[in-house]
Design an enzyme around this catalytic site. Structure first.
Site, short mmCIF file in Angstrom:
data_model
loop_
_atom_site.label_atom_id
_atom_site.label_comp_id
_atom_site.label_asym_id
_atom_site.label_seq_id
_atom_site.Cartn_x
_atom_site.Cartn_y
_atom_site.Cartn_z
N HIS A 1 0.86 -1.19 0.00
CA HIS A 1 0.00 0.00 0.00
C HIS A 1 0.90 1.25 0.00
CE1 HIS A 1 -4.25 1.53 1.10
NE2 HIS A 1 -3.54 2.61 0.84
N GLU B 1 -4.29 0.11 -5.39
CA GLU B 1 -4.34 1.24 -6.32
C GLU B 1 -3.04 1.48 -7.07
OE1 GLU B 1 -5.92 4.68 -4.36
OE2 GLU B 1 -7.80 3.69 -3.88
N TYR C 1 -14.79 5.97 -4.66
CA TYR C 1 -15.19 7.10 -3.84
C TYR C 1 -16.13 8.08 -4.53
CZ TYR C 1 -11.62 5.67 -0.50
OH TYR C 1 -10.89 4.95 0.41
N GLU D 1 -12.50 -0.58 -0.60
CA GLU D 1 -12.54 0.75 0.03
C GLU D 1 -13.71 1.54 -0.49
OE1 GLU D 1 -9.00 3.18 -0.22
OE2 GLU D 1 -7.70 1.49 0.28
C1 GOI Z 1 -7.52 5.65 -1.36
O1 GOI Z 1 -7.12 6.47 -2.42
C2 GOI Z 1 -6.30 5.09 -0.71
O2 GOI Z 1 -6.18 3.72 -0.98
C3 GOI Z 1 -6.26 5.33 0.77
O3 GOI Z 1 -4.97 5.10 1.24
C4 GOI Z 1 -6.73 6.74 1.03
O4 GOI Z 1 -6.54 7.10 2.37
C5 GOI Z 1 -8.17 6.81 0.68
O5 GOI Z 1 -8.42 6.36 -0.61
C6 GOI Z 1 -8.76 8.20 0.81
O6 GOI Z 1 -8.18 9.09 -0.07
C7 GOI Z 1 -3.02 15.55 -9.24
C8 GOI Z 1 -9.12 18.92 -6.53
C9 GOI Z 1 -4.03 14.92 -9.93
C10 GOI Z 1 -9.61 18.06 -7.49
C11 GOI Z 1 -3.30 16.21 -8.06
C12 GOI Z 1 -7.88 18.70 -6.00
C13 GOI Z 1 -5.31 14.97 -9.44
C14 GOI Z 1 -8.87 16.99 -7.91
C15 GOI Z 1 -4.76 16.96 -6.35
C16 GOI Z 1 -5.84 17.55 -5.85
C17 GOI Z 1 -7.40 13.57 -6.75
C18 GOI Z 1 -8.13 7.11 -3.13
C19 GOI Z 1 -8.22 12.33 -6.91
C20 GOI Z 1 -7.55 7.48 -4.46
C21 GOI Z 1 -8.23 11.09 -4.89
C22 GOI Z 1 -7.84 10.05 -7.00
C23 GOI Z 1 -7.81 9.83 -4.20
C24 GOI Z 1 -7.44 8.80 -6.32
C25 GOI Z 1 -7.66 14.45 -7.91
C26 GOI Z 1 -4.57 16.25 -7.57
C27 GOI Z 1 -7.14 17.65 -6.41
C28 GOI Z 1 -5.61 15.63 -8.27
C29 GOI Z 1 -7.63 16.76 -7.38
N1 GOI Z 1 -7.65 11.20 -6.20
N2 GOI Z 1 -8.06 8.68 -5.02
N3 GOI Z 1 -6.93 15.65 -7.81
#
Ligand code: GOI
Length: 536
Positions: free
Chosen positions: A153, A198, A342, A410
């Protein structure tokens, strides 16, 4: 510094590009009396670095996350770090007790590679590392809770990153050795194994981008090399388990992929194609080689990266290719499809070039937005509440990958803290309602569900600002006191009744409206935070 400019850019982009959603009903299904099938199992998830702390205790060495944050504290929103976190290295008995209080069947936790193998390699196995996880597993078994282990992870030993990490082809052997140590020590009691959590976050965001460790920013090249080695490592661990351990111990092994649902931005054939292309080239990048009947990378990805690479004058495609033998070696190497889900995005085709050149984003050429009107108020600005997206994604995976058994490893919601977490209660109710409809009305092949997360923890770049826990953790208290939130009671009642509470209303999204008492006053400032850091 570069990273914050990028983040600011993304934030601005997301704010500017809000689409015109004609999605009026977010609900995942009508009011019903559906219940979860008899064999359906419930669990809660965590990850080592997010809860354990003890970053340098008893022989553990630095992981890439320890290293990134120790050398660049600005990476984290509140300048915090995972050095102590929820101190689960010392408080694992309380953790097991909480899982027991919830009444769930399974606890999914991850094992820290640098705690088990301080050099990254199998020449030296840390006995105190093994002992810690043995103790935790025994504590769970005592309560009749089945342990599910995530082997990786995101916390690669920094010593392996120093020699290229996931871009070094030898990592396939190193990972297999590490997995072998885990199987040899824990397979007698661990009945579910997740090879990778992931992988798209590891490769696309960590090697291509700067959003995850090691924040390499070698876009267009490194995300493809990383993925190539990682998929081989997954298959290698699967075959090892299947041949050497399963005959003696039994058990199941799979991978956990992150996927948003992709909704066409407008109801046009072009936007529908963009949404399908998003799924094929994101979750499909990892799923197609393992779960599809034909194996290999999705044809769209091969075509697009090959084409772009040619136009850009590269000698060969930036996408490495699997040999026919490798395609067969990787295909079918999973007993279940682990899904982390999510939220939902809207997709359309890009007009011109998008993203950095070269990059996966630029190669694919689609645009991803969320609508400002979608329910949210989450401390994680990307987390919009769209339950029907969950339902549609489950149906898509079921169809696309031939009825593979899906385990939702998750799903959860982030806020700014508090035990009266109406928004999280509402999120879980809506998403579990969507899941019930997916099972009963769409014949989606879901066999289990895990809430993220058992307790508040170190939320990567969000530090301790964003809270995902069913249990509140008082990070200021010396013994990291854990207290059940309202959402913990909701989840426990779903698990014991195997259905939603009688007063649940699928149309009610008021917990996410501006009138909610959970609205944080700092919210409007958040998009500006990266700018602050540039000035400071
Ligand atoms: C899991 O990931 C994970 O396994 C756990 O460990 C984790 O604790 C849990 O979920 C909760 O998160 C570069 C506003 C590209 C809009 C930077 C701001 C995209 C979009 C930064 C900020 C982020 C979950 C989307 C995996 C969220 C996709 C977490 C994967 C999109 C960014 C941003 C960005 C933004 N992520 N997700 N994003």
């Amino acid at each position: 510094m570069k990273m914050y400019k990028y983040l600011t850019f993304i934030t601005v982009l997301v704010l500017v590009c809000n689409g015109s959603a004609d999605i009026l009903n977010f609900s995942g299904g009508d009011k019903s009396n559906y219940t979860f099938p008899k064999e359906f199992f419930f669990g809660v998830s965590t990850a080592a670095i997010q809860i354990e702390g003890a970053w340098n205790e008893d022989g553990k060495t630095e992981s890439i996350w320890d290293h990134l944050i120790h050398t660049n504290p600005d990476f984290v929103r509140d300048r915090s770090n995972p050095d102590v976190a929820a101190d689960s290295y010392h408080l694992y008995k309380r953790d097991a007790e909480m899982v027991h209080e919830l009444g769930v069947d399974i606890y999914r936790f991850s094992i820290s590679w640098p705690r088990i193998l301080p050099t990254g390699l199998a020449n030296e196995v840390n006995p105190l590392g093994i002992l810690y996880y043995k103790n935790l597993i025994n504590e769970l078994v005592k309560y009749n809770i089945t342990p599910m282990v995530t082997i990786y992870h995101w916390d690669l030993p920094q010593k392996l990153q120093d020699i290229g990490g996931w871009t070094n082809a030898h990592i396939v052997d190193y990972y297999t050795d590490y997995a072998n140590v885990l199987f040899a020590n824990f397979a007698d009691k661990v009945k579910y194994w997740v090879t990778f959590n992931e992988p798209m976050q590891t490769c696309l965001e960590g090697y291509g981008g700067t959003y995850r460790a090691p924040a390499l920013d070698r876009h267009g090249i490194a995300e493809y090399l990383c993925t190539h080695n990682l998929l081989k490592a997954h298959a290698s661990a699967y075959h090892l388990f299947d041949q050497q351990y399963r005959p003696t111990y039994g058990g199941k092994i799979g991978m956990s992929l992150d996927s948003n649902w992709a909704e066409p931005k407008a109801n046009t054939s072009k936007d529908k194609a963009a949404a399908e292309l998003y799924l094929q080239t994101h979750v499909g990048w990892y799923a197609h080689p393992v779960y599809s009947a034909e194996g290999n990378y999705p044809p769209d990805l091969i075509r697009l990266v090959d084409e772009k690479s040619r136009q850009q004058n590269y000698t060969r495609s930036r996408l490495p290719k699997f040999s026919p033998e490798e395609v067969v070696y990787i295909r079918g190497t999973a007993d279940f499809f682990g899904l982390n889900h999510y939220t939902t995005y809207m997709l359309s085709m890009a007009d011109g070039e998008v993203g950095k050149i070269p990059s996966h984003e630029n190669d694919i050429g689609i645009v991803r937005v969320q609508d400002a009107s979608w329910p949210s108020m989450s401390s994680s600005s990307w987390l919009k509440v769209v339950p029907f997206g969950f339902r549609r994604l489950l149906r898509w995976i079921t169809k696309e990958y031939n009825n593979v058994p899906i385990i939702v490893t998750e799903n959860g919601y982030a806020d700014f803290s508090g035990v009266h977490d109406d928004a999280r209660v509402s999120y879980y109710s809506h998403y579990l309602n969507a899941l019930l409809h997916a099972i009963h009305e769409d014949n989606s092949s879901v066999i289990g569900y895990f809430a993220w997360s058992l307790m508040d923890n170190f939320e990567w770049d969000d530090g301790y600002v964003s809270r995902f826990g069913l249990y509140l953790v008082d990070f200021k208290s010396p013994n990291k006191t854990r207290t059940a939130k309202d959402s913990a009671r909701l989840y426990a009642s779903v698990v014991s009744s195997r259905g939603l509470p009688a007063d649940y209303d699928p149309e009610d999204f008021t917990a996410f409206s501006a009138a909610s008492k959970l609205v944080p006053t700092v919210l409007p400032v958040l998009p500006l935070l990266p700018l602050y850091r540039l000035i400071l």
